[in-house]
Design a protein around this motif. Structure first.
Motif, PDB file in Angstrom:
ATOM      1  N   ALA B  12     -16.343   7.143  -4.868  1.00  0.00           N
ATOM      2  CA  ALA B  12     -16.395   6.543  -6.204  1.00  0.00           C
ATOM      3  C   ALA B  12     -15.087   5.805  -6.487  1.00  0.00           C
ATOM      4  O   ALA B  12     -15.086   4.720  -7.082  1.00  0.00           O
ATOM      5  N   PHE B  13     -13.996   6.383  -6.017  1.00  0.00           N
ATOM      6  CA  PHE B  13     -12.688   5.745  -6.185  1.00  0.00           C
ATOM      7  C   PHE B  13     -12.664   4.392  -5.467  1.00  0.00           C
ATOM      8  O   PHE B  13     -12.214   3.378  -6.018  1.00  0.00           O
ATOM      9  N   LEU B  14     -13.197   4.380  -4.244  1.00  0.00           N
ATOM     10  CA  LEU B  14     -13.282   3.117  -3.495  1.00  0.00           C
ATOM     11  C   LEU B  14     -14.166   2.116  -4.234  1.00  0.00           C
ATOM     12  O   LEU B  14     -13.852   0.922  -4.315  1.00  0.00           O
ATOM     13  N   ALA B  15     -15.273   2.631  -4.780  1.00  0.00           N
ATOM     14  CA  ALA B  15     -16.187   1.739  -5.494  1.00  0.00           C
ATOM     15  C   ALA B  15     -15.490   1.121  -6.697  1.00  0.00           C
ATOM     16  O   ALA B  15     -15.663  -0.072  -6.986  1.00  0.00           O
ATOM     17  N   GLN B  16     -14.686   1.925  -7.378  1.00  0.00           N
ATOM     18  CA  GLN B  16     -13.926   1.364  -8.504  1.00  0.00           C
ATOM     19  C   GLN B  16     -12.990   0.259  -8.023  1.00  0.00           C
ATOM     20  O   GLN B  16     -12.838  -0.769  -8.679  1.00  0.00           O
ATOM     21  N   GLY B  17     -12.361   0.513  -6.871  1.00  0.00           N
ATOM     22  CA  GLY B  17     -11.488  -0.504  -6.299  1.00  0.00           C
ATOM     23  C   GLY B  17     -12.265  -1.776  -6.009  1.00  0.00           C
ATOM     24  O   GLY B  17     -11.819  -2.883  -6.328  1.00  0.00           O
ATOM     25  N   ALA B  18     -13.458  -1.612  -5.425  1.00  0.00           N
ATOM     26  CA  ALA B  18     -14.281  -2.778  -5.110  1.00  0.00           C
ATOM     27  C   ALA B  18     -14.656  -3.518  -6.390  1.00  0.00           C
ATOM     28  O   ALA B  18     -14.677  -4.748  -6.430  1.00  0.00           O
ATOM     29  N   LEU B 161      -4.237  -9.324  -2.556  1.00  0.00           N
ATOM     30  CA  LEU B 161      -2.785  -9.349  -2.748  1.00  0.00           C
ATOM     31  C   LEU B 161      -2.356  -8.866  -4.118  1.00  0.00           C
ATOM     32  O   LEU B 161      -1.182  -8.563  -4.324  1.00  0.00           O
ATOM     33  N   VAL B 162      -3.293  -8.786  -5.067  1.00  0.00           N
ATOM     34  CA  VAL B 162      -2.877  -8.347  -6.402  1.00  0.00           C
ATOM     35  C   VAL B 162      -2.426  -6.891  -6.377  1.00  0.00           C
ATOM     36  O   VAL B 162      -1.842  -6.413  -7.342  1.00  0.00           O
ATOM     37  N   LEU B 163      -2.672  -6.203  -5.275  1.00  0.00           N
ATOM     38  CA  LEU B 163      -2.183  -4.826  -5.179  1.00  0.00           C
ATOM     39  C   LEU B 163      -0.666  -4.768  -5.318  1.00  0.00           C
ATOM     40  O   LEU B 163      -0.092  -3.775  -5.761  1.00  0.00           O
ATOM     41  N   TRP B 164      -0.011  -5.862  -4.974  1.00  0.00           N
ATOM     42  CA  TRP B 164       1.448  -5.898  -5.054  1.00  0.00           C
ATOM     43  C   TRP B 164       1.929  -5.769  -6.498  1.00  0.00           C
ATOM     44  O   TRP B 164       3.041  -5.336  -6.754  1.00  0.00           O
ATOM     45  N   LEU B 165       1.078  -6.165  -7.460  1.00  0.00           N
ATOM     46  CA  LEU B 165       1.454  -6.016  -8.870  1.00  0.00           C
ATOM     47  C   LEU B 165       0.979  -4.672  -9.419  1.00  0.00           C
ATOM     48  O   LEU B 165       1.074  -4.422 -10.609  1.00  0.00           O
ATOM     49  N   GLY B 166       0.418  -3.831  -8.561  1.00  0.00           N
ATOM     50  CA  GLY B 166       0.051  -2.484  -8.989  1.00  0.00           C
ATOM     51  C   GLY B 166      -1.416  -2.319  -9.344  1.00  0.00           C
ATOM     52  O   GLY B 166      -1.826  -1.252  -9.788  1.00  0.00           O
ATOM     53  N   LEU B 167      -2.217  -3.342  -9.186  1.00  0.00           N
ATOM     54  CA  LEU B 167      -3.647  -3.188  -9.465  1.00  0.00           C
ATOM     55  C   LEU B 167      -4.298  -2.409  -8.329  1.00  0.00           C
ATOM     56  O   LEU B 167      -4.034  -2.666  -7.157  1.00  0.00           O
ATOM     57  N   ILE B 168      -5.166  -1.496  -8.684  1.00  0.00           N
ATOM     58  CA  ILE B 168      -5.838  -0.726  -7.642  1.00  0.00           C
ATOM     59  C   ILE B 168      -7.175  -1.388  -7.340  1.00  0.00           C
ATOM     60  O   ILE B 168      -8.197  -1.069  -7.936  1.00  0.00           O
ATOM     61  N   GLU B 169      -7.124  -2.347  -6.451  1.00  0.00           N
ATOM     62  CA  GLU B 169      -8.363  -2.976  -6.010  1.00  0.00           C
ATOM     63  C   GLU B 169      -8.794  -2.304  -4.710  1.00  0.00           C
ATOM     64  O   GLU B 169      -8.213  -1.280  -4.310  1.00  0.00           O
ATOM     65  N   LEU B 170      -9.772  -2.876  -4.042  1.00  0.00           N
ATOM     66  CA  LEU B 170     -10.374  -2.189  -2.900  1.00  0.00           C
ATOM     67  C   LEU B 170      -9.372  -1.769  -1.822  1.00  0.00           C
ATOM     68  O   LEU B 170      -9.362  -0.623  -1.375  1.00  0.00           O
ATOM     69  N   ARG B 172      -6.069  -1.490  -1.958  1.00  0.00           N
ATOM     70  CA  ARG B 172      -5.069  -0.530  -2.455  1.00  0.00           C
ATOM     71  C   ARG B 172      -5.705   0.854  -2.597  1.00  0.00           C
ATOM     72  O   ARG B 172      -5.095   1.868  -2.239  1.00  0.00           O
ATOM     73  N   ALA B 173      -6.929   0.890  -3.068  1.00  0.00           N
ATOM     74  CA  ALA B 173      -7.631   2.170  -3.195  1.00  0.00           C
ATOM     75  C   ALA B 173      -7.756   2.823  -1.823  1.00  0.00           C
ATOM     76  O   ALA B 173      -7.521   4.024  -1.663  1.00  0.00           O
ATOM     77  N   SER B 174      -8.093   2.012  -0.826  1.00  0.00           N
ATOM     78  CA  SER B 174      -8.212   2.551   0.529  1.00  0.00           C
ATOM     79  C   SER B 174      -6.874   3.088   1.002  1.00  0.00           C
ATOM     80  O   SER B 174      -6.793   4.148   1.615  1.00  0.00           O
ATOM     81  N   GLN B 175      -5.830   2.333   0.694  1.00  0.00           N
ATOM     82  CA  GLN B 175      -4.508   2.738   1.166  1.00  0.00           C
ATOM     83  C   GLN B 175      -4.086   4.064   0.535  1.00  0.00           C
ATOM     84  O   GLN B 175      -3.506   4.920   1.192  1.00  0.00           O
ATOM     85  N   ILE B 176      -4.428   4.221  -0.739  1.00  0.00           N
ATOM     86  CA  ILE B 176      -4.110   5.481  -1.417  1.00  0.00           C
ATOM     87  C   ILE B 176      -4.826   6.640  -0.720  1.00  0.00           C
ATOM     88  O   ILE B 176      -4.228   7.683  -0.437  1.00  0.00           O
ATOM     89  N   LEU B 177      -6.092   6.421  -0.394  1.00  0.00           N
ATOM     90  CA  LEU B 177      -6.843   7.468   0.297  1.00  0.00           C
ATOM     91  C   LEU B 177      -6.277   7.741   1.681  1.00  0.00           C
ATOM     92  O   LEU B 177      -6.216   8.887   2.124  1.00  0.00           O
ATOM     93  N   VAL B 178      -5.866   6.674   2.360  1.00  0.00           N
ATOM     94  CA  VAL B 178      -5.283   6.843   3.694  1.00  0.00           C
ATOM     95  C   VAL B 178      -4.066   7.738   3.612  1.00  0.00           C
ATOM     96  O   VAL B 178      -3.893   8.671   4.403  1.00  0.00           O
ATOM     97  N   THR B 179      -3.214   7.479   2.626  1.00  0.00           N
ATOM     98  CA  THR B 179      -1.994   8.264   2.485  1.00  0.00           C
ATOM     99  C   THR B 179      -2.334   9.728   2.194  1.00  0.00           C
ATOM    100  O   THR B 179      -1.719  10.640   2.731  1.00  0.00           O
ATOM    101  N   ARG B 180      -3.344   9.936   1.337  1.00  0.00           N
ATOM    102  CA  ARG B 180      -3.678  11.304   0.940  1.00  0.00           C
ATOM    103  C   ARG B 180      -4.397  12.060   2.060  1.00  0.00           C
ATOM    104  O   ARG B 180      -4.087  13.199   2.349  1.00  0.00           O
ATOM    105  N   LEU B 181      -5.352  11.408   2.698  1.00  0.00           N
ATOM    106  CA  LEU B 181      -6.222  12.123   3.638  1.00  0.00           C
ATOM    107  C   LEU B 181      -5.778  12.003   5.091  1.00  0.00           C
ATOM    108  O   LEU B 181      -6.280  12.717   5.957  1.00  0.00           O
ATOM    109  N   GLN B 182      -4.887  11.028   5.362  1.00  0.00           N
ATOM    110  CA  GLN B 182      -4.412  10.823   6.737  1.00  0.00           C
ATOM    111  C   GLN B 182      -5.557  10.536   7.716  1.00  0.00           C
ATOM    112  O   GLN B 182      -5.595  11.070   8.817  1.00  0.00           O
ATOM    113  N   GLU B 183      -6.520   9.747   7.260  1.00  0.00           N
ATOM    114  CA  GLU B 183      -7.594   9.319   8.170  1.00  0.00           C
ATOM    115  C   GLU B 183      -7.653   7.796   8.132  1.00  0.00           C
ATOM    116  O   GLU B 183      -8.611   7.220   7.642  1.00  0.00           O
ATOM    117  N   PRO B 184      -6.599   7.157   8.641  1.00  0.00           N
ATOM    118  CA  PRO B 184      -6.470   5.710   8.415  1.00  0.00           C
ATOM    119  C   PRO B 184      -7.654   4.904   8.938  1.00  0.00           C
ATOM    120  O   PRO B 184      -8.204   4.078   8.211  1.00  0.00           O
TER     121      PRO B 184
END
Ligand SMILES: Nc1ncnc2c1ncn2[C@@H]1O[C@H](COP(=O)(O)OP(=O)(O)O)[C@@H](O)[C@H]1O
Ligand SMILES: [Mg+2]
Lengths: 221, 217, 240
Positions: B12-18, B161-170, B172-184
């Protein structure tokens, strides 16, 4: 409205460092183009080989390169390959990501150029006694080059712009990376990034102009 | 299927990013296209000489990395105390970026309408507006549509690229999950698949229209 | 000598050559006429090995064209071909177009290749156009350049496939004149053409193709004066 005083001298003082970064930027762009061209030729060969596995691989590469963000491709190199125990430095990830992207777009460009040259040209060469490879090299290739050249220089400009994405994976030696580092220390964001923008603009224009001049010299027909 | 720690909540988090990716893209494409049409017509009417300033400014948006533009835009809104949130800033910059490309597409489309056709329209007593509305617009749209679809796809991808301004788009959302779950790899593959799912149909439509509307049919 | 023995050739289901037998002697000029789709072009491309054949044999000076052991690239130096579409190499100047094969295929030094090219181009009346690009030439000039390009390999045989069909009417004459000149010089030629007057004048023999079959072959006087096959009579009356 503006309570902000612009301080350009700091940014100007940093110019030598920024230019060093610009060199790294150019280096990555050029390398990524060279690698991209070699891979694109291989991909084009695979697509024409008639081998189903090879051509499926090539098609997938091209589709992924063209239908996902360049930043995604760089992330794949930087984070994704970690799954295989491969940990690339920011520099290598950036280079790999852009080269992957270039290869996909260039392969499509080469294929289009190849299709644009009628079979009758090869036929004419063959009927003069040329073996297939010679006919390709002497007749098809030079004509392909002309068609593919301008799109390829556009890709080069894209490669330069894409190098700026390295900063998101911790790249700190190219133009964007150095700018970001200076910015983090001084908080003169606007001034530093404006300088960087001007340098990027000048590089892009220089490359475009050089390519035009080269095309004008090479393709006189 | 896979042995993964990824939960439905994460999906759902990814979907929000999308969804964020789609929103930013939609705003940029709509606003950018409107501006692009206006600028394109102006560029065409004014001729290469008088539209030089406009051409120059738009060219900057195409020759400077988008990431740098976003940072500059954000710095500018803060200096000018405009109080824009990152979403607004991202949309403004991305719209201008889109407009810069769209202008060229529109101008190319108008130029592709044969002068003889337009002369014929004017000689029937049509005004400039009528000529534009009934003759130029439909023909230019046909010519420009494939390139415009290509632009839309480009903006969809560049919106990451808008992730650089802090928007959680698709992405960036994936990257957050990657950091948390370590399943890149697994998470990035899902992310790539979502991009693909969004852009592939649009690309197909572009290819179809290009074939269908090619000038010599 | 070109010997064609019972040659059959199909594209998929379509049999395009249905057992052709034909011998062209050294120094002979054979013109081939026939309706569109009757297999004329296919025959020419089979003769220089650009197309494979299904059965039968084609011999050029005793060498079997479609034998595995035959070096086709070598054989093709002997057999020049000029197509309806002239296929100029657009990226090379006129003289470079003609020099290319002598240099790269025959391995001649540049100066020698150029001398040959200049000679052949002057021969076909293009001595003034050496350094322009083909895009600046008219269709007739491009076609004459293609002829010079083939001649520069000093072939023993020349095949011409409707070389005037794609030309504007006022340009046909200059190309036909070039062919007449070659015929007078004793070149062995097979010309596929729709120019009846030309066929009557220059040919030693004329052949008529109809649906993959060679229906008639005879010296021009007999061929045009006393055509036997009803299909040929119909064809000739249709083209007056
Ligand atoms: N490469 C090919 N593939 C399939 N069919 C072909 C090919 N080349 C020619 N044909 C067919 O073979 C027949 C004879 O063609 P061609 O030799 O060009 O006739 P002509 O030159 O007498 O007009 C035609 O029906 C044509 O459509
Ligand atoms: Mg034919």
């Amino acid at each position: 409205m503006f309570n902000y005083t612009f301080r350009w001298n700091q940014a100007f003082n940093a110019l030598p460092r920024l230019l060093e970064g610009a060199l790294v930027t150019l280096e990555i762009a050029l390398l990524s183009m060279l690698i991209g061209i070699v891979i694109a030729i291989l991909l084009t060969g695979c697509r024409l080989s008639g081998n189903r596995v090879l051509s499926a691989i090539a098609r997938t590469w091209v589709e992924v390169a063209r239908n996902t963000p360049a930043l995604f491709q760089i992330y794949m190199a930087h984070f994704g390959l970690g799954a295989f125990g491969i940990h690339l430095s920011p520099y290598t990830s950036l280079l790999a990501g852009i080269a992957f992207n270039n290869a996909g777009y260039l392969a499509e460009n080469f294929r289009g150029a190849l299709k644009a040259i009628p079979d009758t040209q090869t036929r004419a060469g063959r009927s003069l006694g040329m073996p297939p490879i010679q006919a390709f090299r002497l007749i098809v290739m030079p004509q392909m080059l002309r068609i593919a050249f301008l799109p390829a220089t556009n890709q080069m400009v894209w490669a330069i712009l894409m190098t700026s994405l390295g900063v998101t994976v911790g790249m700190n030696t190219d133009l964007a990376g150095i700018t970001q580092e200076l910015n983090a220390r001084s908080f003169r964001t606007f001034e530093f990034f404006a300088m960087a923008a001007v340098i990027y603009y000048l590089i892009a224009k220089a490359v475009t102009l050089a390519a035009r001049a080269l095309a004008w010299r090479m393709f006189r027909y | 299927m896979f042995d993964t720690a990824l939960t439905w909540n994460d999906m759902a988090f990814l979907a929000q990013g999308a969804w964020m990716t789609l929103m930013v893209t939609a705003v940029a494409v709509v606003a950018g296209t409107v501006m692009g049409i206006v600028f394109g017509v102006v560029r065409y009417q004014a001729g290469p000489y008088w539209s030089l300033p406009l051409t120059f400014v738009l060219d900057i948006f195409r020759s400077v990395p988008l990431l740098i533009q976003l940072v500059l835009g954000n710095a500018f809104q803060s200096i000018a105390r405009l109080g824009w949130d990152p979403f607004t800033t991202s949309c403004v910059i991305l719209s201008l970026y889109t407009a810069a490309y769209c202008t060229e597409i529109v101008r190319g489309g108008i130029e592709a309408v044969p002068a003889t056709t337009r002369r014929a329209a004017r000689s029937l007593g049509m005004t400039w507006r009528q000529d534009m509305r009934y003759i130029v617009a439909p023909l230019a749209t046909r010519v420009s549509l494939p390139a415009w679809i290509g632009l839309t796809l480009g903006v969809l991808k560049d919106s990451s690229l808008v992730l650089w301004l802090g928007l959680i788009e698709l992405l960036r959302a994936s990257q957050i999950l990657v950091t948390r779950l370590q399943e890149p790899l697994f998470i990035l593959l899902i992310c790539g698949a979502i991009y693909f799912l969004i852009s592939f149909p649009i690309a197909r439509l572009g290819g179809y229209l290009e074939k269908r509307w090619s000038p010599n049919d | 000598m070109i010997e064609i023995q019972n040659v059959r050739k199909s594209f998929g289901q379509l049999e395009v050559l249905k057992g052709i037998d034909l011998t062209v002697n050294k120094g002979e000029v054979l013109t081939v006429i026939g309706g569109s789709g009757s297999g004329k072009s296919t025959l020419l491309t089979c003769i220089n090995g650009l197309e494979p054949i299904d059965s039968g044999r084609i011999l050029i000076d005793g060498t079997e064209v479609h034998a595995k052991s035959t070096d086709l690239n070598k054989l093709r130096r002997k057999v020049g071909i000029v197509f309806q579409q002239w296929n100029a190499f657009p990226h090379l100047t006129v003289v470079e177009n003609v020099m290319l094969a002598p240099r790269k295929v025959l391995g001649l030094p540049k100066a020698e290749a150029r001398a040959i090219a200049v000679k052949q181009l002057s021969h076909v009346g293009l001595g003034e156009k050496l350094d322009v690009y083909p895009s600046r030439l008219s269709g007739g000039q491009q076609q004459r350049m293609a002829i010079a390009r083939a001649l520069a390999m000093s072939p023993d045989y020349m095949l011409f496939d409707e070389v005037t069909s794609a030309l504007d009417p006022q340009l046909v004459g200059e190309v036909l004149d070039t062919l007449r000149m070659l015929a007078r010089e004793g070149m062995t030629m097979i010309c596929v053409t729709h120019e009846m007057k030309f066929a009557r004048e220059v040919s030693d023999r004329v052949a008529f193709f109809h649906q993959g079959v060679m229906m008639e072959i005879a010296p021009p006087a007999e061929f045009f004066g006393n055509p036997r096959a009803p299909e040929l009579q119909k064809f000739l009356s249709a083209t007056h």
